[in-house]
Each structure stands twice: as structure tokens, then as C-alpha cells.
Scaffold this motif. Sequence first.
Motif, mmCIF file in Angstrom:
data_model
loop_
_atom_site.group_PDB
_atom_site.id
_atom_site.type_symbol
_atom_site.label_atom_id
_atom_site.label_comp_id
_atom_site.label_asym_id
_atom_site.label_seq_id
_atom_site.Cartn_x
_atom_site.Cartn_y
_atom_site.Cartn_z
ATOM 1 N N ASP A 98 0.803 -1.222 0.000
ATOM 2 C CA ASP A 98 0.000 0.000 0.000
ATOM 3 C C ASP A 98 0.839 1.276 0.000
ATOM 4 O OD1 ASP A 98 -2.423 -1.447 0.096
ATOM 5 O OD2 ASP A 98 -2.164 -1.746 2.256
ATOM 6 N N ALA A 99 2.150 1.153 0.109
ATOM 7 C CA ALA A 99 3.009 2.340 0.199
ATOM 8 C C ALA A 99 3.088 3.070 -1.136
ATOM 9 C CB ALA A 99 4.409 1.939 0.650
ATOM 10 N N HIS A 100 3.169 4.388 -1.056
ATOM 11 C CA HIS A 100 3.522 5.188 -2.212
ATOM 12 C C HIS A 100 5.048 5.195 -2.313
ATOM 13 C CE1 HIS A 100 -0.416 7.662 -2.728
ATOM 14 N NE2 HIS A 100 -0.661 6.412 -2.364
ATOM 15 N N ILE A 101 5.558 4.980 -3.506
ATOM 16 C CA ILE A 101 7.009 4.927 -3.720
ATOM 17 C C ILE A 101 7.446 6.223 -4.381
ATOM 18 C CG2 ILE A 101 8.911 3.720 -4.841
ATOM 19 C CD1 ILE A 101 7.180 1.179 -4.758
ATOM 20 N N LEU A 102 8.357 6.927 -3.743
ATOM 21 C CA LEU A 102 8.883 8.180 -4.271
ATOM 22 C C LEU A 102 10.263 7.904 -4.862
ATOM 23 C CD1 LEU A 102 8.028 11.121 -4.485
ATOM 24 C CD2 LEU A 102 9.175 11.554 -2.306
#
Length: 261
Positions: free
Chosen positions: A152-156
Motif C-alpha cells: 500500500d506504500a507510495h514509492i517516491l
Amino acid sequence: MRFGGRMMMAAVLASLTSGAAPVTCVPTVREGEGTWWRDKLARNHEIAVARGEVDLVMLGDSITHYWEIGEGDDTSREVLELERRYSVVNGGFGGAHVENILWDIVKGGELDGYKAKVVSLMIGTNNRNETPEEIVAGIDCILAAIREKQPDAHILLTSCFPRGQGRCRELEAVNALLAKRADAAKKVYWLDLYGKFLNADGETLNAALFADRLHPSAAGYRVWLEALLAELPKHIAKPLPAPTKVMFFFDTEDFTCDESS
């Protein structure tokens, strides 16, 4: 059904025409570097698991690590400003190559047992013996591993910074390939800071932003901080209190980007 990280990594490896996975796609433990990095990895994991949820996990090499411990002039002001707003785990390791960060995730359990809202990644400048395509193949494997561990993490995904005297063609090629990985549908976002570390001529390094033409000075980390403070609210609705700050010190060698080599 979710397209899992293991399937994604297998797809990356299957797409390579050479038939053999590049070194960047093989999780590789650091050899001959003592135990400092294992201590840091374990401590980071302990902090993250104790919290249960972390706003920002930063993965990378010494450029990320030195924000935590300082290089050249003091960077504590920038660190504290970020940590006042967000809970942060600094997963930067001096001297890290792409394949080492892959090991930390796949074998070292770095992203296990807790929830990360955002995972930032900047890696590749130390892989001096690999081609841009090989570096990015390894980063694709890291992205797949992050997605497997933190679905569920947003990857930057953050651009490599310039180094040495100024523009570095190899790193520009890496960045051009990485920019194509941005896909909001897959929660992968591109943060391009490369040009912000060059002078107005777009060619030479802005030396005022670097401690040693590789690692940012406090002014350079300020540039990165401001970019993060502008970007993170898009991905994190409500910042959490910051975790206890942990600092690890070590020696590392200097690097240059020599276009003639």
C-alpha cells in the motif's frame, strides 16, 4: 489478484535479453564492511516495528545516510525540520550499491513487520561498473521488492544527483530510464532533483550545495528537504510524531564522476 513483487521481479529478470541476471538484480550482502550496517539495519527495523506505522522510509546510499549523520557543515537543522513533521526511518547506507539495497529488503527484512506510508528511493551512483540499463534493471527489482513488502506504500523514486564537476552523462541516462517508471496507478512517483544541483548554465555543479562534490552540504539537503515538504503532503494525510533519532558514524571514500573514464 494483486500482481505481487515476486512475480514482478521474475518478469524483470525474464525481460533481460542477456539470459543472465545482472549483478544489480542479485541480492548481495555487504562483505568486509564490519557490523555497523547490520547494527543500523536492526535498529531501524526495531524503531519501525515498535511504531507500527511510519510516514517515510528513505532508502539509499551515503547521500541519504549523511543527511542523518552530517557531512561537511551541520545538517541537523534540516533533519529536525523533516522529523518535526513526519516520522522518518533513514535507510541510507554509506557505500551501498543497488544490489545491497535489494538484499536489505529481500534478505534483511528492512520493510517487514510494519506499515510505511511512503518509501523514497535514490540509489545507483555507486554502481560505477554497470551500465545505466543494468542499474535500472536492479532498481526495477527493488521496486518489485518494495511492492511485495509494502503493497500500500507510495514509492517516491528520486533522481540520482549530479556529481564531480557537473553533468554526469551516465547518471542522466539512469534518470531518463527511471523517469519512465513513474505510474500513479502503481503508486510510483518521480521526484527529479538533478537539475536543482547544477548552476544556471545547466552544465556545472553548484558547489555551494555540496560538501565534497558528491554528498550535499546543509544547503544541498535544504533543497531536498523543500522538495520533500512539497511532495509528501500529496501522499500523507496526517503526519505522525517522529521516532527517536538514531545516529551511526562511519568512514567512506570520496567519489568522482569522470566523463573521460
